[in-house]
Design a protein around this motif. Sequence first.
Motif, PDB file in Angstrom:
ATOM      1  N   GLY A 245       0.789  -1.222   0.000  1.00  0.00           N
ATOM      2  CA  GLY A 245       0.000   0.000   0.000  1.00  0.00           C
ATOM      3  C   GLY A 245       0.822   1.273   0.000  1.00  0.00           C
ATOM      4  O   GLY A 245       0.263   2.367  -0.020  1.00  0.00           O
ATOM      5  N   ASP A 252      -2.698   2.096  -7.091  1.00  0.00           N
ATOM      6  CA  ASP A 252      -3.639   3.209  -6.942  1.00  0.00           C
ATOM      7  C   ASP A 252      -5.021   2.736  -6.490  1.00  0.00           C
ATOM      8  O   ASP A 252      -6.046   3.234  -6.950  1.00  0.00           O
ATOM      9  CB  ASP A 252      -3.762   3.969  -8.265  1.00  0.00           C
ATOM     10  N   TYR A 253      -5.039   1.776  -5.589  1.00  0.00           N
ATOM     11  CA  TYR A 253      -6.324   1.251  -5.118  1.00  0.00           C
ATOM     12  C   TYR A 253      -7.205   2.347  -4.536  1.00  0.00           C
ATOM     13  O   TYR A 253      -8.438   2.284  -4.646  1.00  0.00           O
ATOM     14  CB  TYR A 253      -6.082   0.176  -4.051  1.00  0.00           C
ATOM     15  N   HIS A 254      -6.590   3.341  -3.923  1.00  0.00           N
ATOM     16  CA  HIS A 254      -7.351   4.398  -3.248  1.00  0.00           C
ATOM     17  C   HIS A 254      -8.120   5.288  -4.222  1.00  0.00           C
ATOM     18  O   HIS A 254      -9.002   6.039  -3.802  1.00  0.00           O
ATOM     19  CB  HIS A 254      -6.404   5.255  -2.414  1.00  0.00           C
ATOM     20  N   ASP A 294      -0.612   1.349   5.164  1.00  0.00           N
ATOM     21  CA  ASP A 294      -1.292   0.737   4.020  1.00  0.00           C
ATOM     22  C   ASP A 294      -2.811   0.799   4.109  1.00  0.00           C
ATOM     23  O   ASP A 294      -3.497   0.420   3.158  1.00  0.00           O
ATOM     24  CB  ASP A 294      -0.855  -0.720   3.875  1.00  0.00           C
ATOM     25  N   MET A 297      -5.291   2.064   1.483  1.00  0.00           N
ATOM     26  CA  MET A 297      -5.432   1.317   0.228  1.00  0.00           C
ATOM     27  C   MET A 297      -6.354   0.105   0.336  1.00  0.00           C
ATOM     28  O   MET A 297      -7.000  -0.275  -0.640  1.00  0.00           O
ATOM     29  CB  MET A 297      -4.058   0.830  -0.235  1.00  0.00           C
TER      30      MET A 297
END
Length: 352
Positions: A245, A252-254, A294, A297
């Motif tokens: 994360g 770029d999960y967020h 993390d 994320m």
Amino acid sequence: MTGPHATIREDWLARHVEPVLDPEQPILDAHHHLWDRPGSRYRCEEFLADLAKGHNVCASIYVQCRTGYCSDRPETLRSVGEVDTIRRWASAADTSVYPIKLIAHADLLLGAEARAQIEALVDAGEGTVCGIRNTTAHHPDPRLVSNPKPAPAGLLKAETFLKGAAEVAKAGLILDVWAYQTQLDEVFDLATANPDLTVVIDHLGGPLGAGPYRDNPSAHFAAWRAGVERLAQLPNTRMKIGGFGLMVMGKDYHLSETPPSSEKLADDWAAHVDVCLNAFGANRAMFESNFPVDKGMFAYPVLWNAFKRLARPLSADERTAVFHGTATVTYGIEFPETKKAIQGGYGFEAAS
């Protein structure tokens, strides 16, 4: 102190919830932080709330992050306040489980003179300080920053730092190192110069995927893999698997409308995890959450579900190793198999 990490949004994390896989699997979270910063609080209470979501996390290791430094001591002893603070927080939260051990900060650039600081940290910890870590991750590109106070260039190869690392070994402690893939040759030289020192490489050895590393990812992956495989040849090195994360890794999960599932995470991380396990073997590798860094994320239960999916090809003994065995042997921890087994047995007394 703020940090260059994705913002934690509990309402966003709540958009994806999934059942806990293999809930009986004992886990030692080998790397997490606690802090109380402007706009970001993650103390024992918040950590315990994440632990209560279903996985059998029996113990954890706190890793330094400049929490609670004291201002009434000489500069070289201010990090002793971090040990005192974390022990006090754990006592106030009425937890006898988390964290079970601490990795503290001693300024290894002091060389042989770091011994006094290390001894003060050990004394303050009363048996809980198991390792030392400095801020060492550095890259000249300003887009590649993972610490609110980045390290200077060349710290890992400074002669005084090597002498300070030798003092860590003399104290019977472990040295955790957070370095980017571009610094792995420096980590190799550090571990080679101190064969009696166990060097734990944090966060997969810092594979980079942000900034200029978004281009030609296969070449950067190959360079990272070569550095990891070279380090694994040294018997005094260990690898922590986690930290995906971190913004520098390029995930770029967020930015998505919903948080990622554990299937998504396992698919994304499989290649890196395979390299680490193939190079180090399960008996020299360990899983870590790197929370709350993390947490911006993905959620804590989803993270450990992803690790459990990635561990499915392993034997029962190998799964035991990566989920808690390697960490307990490396850091000298007596690990219980269930949460109930350690209530009252491994906790902190209130710090003075």
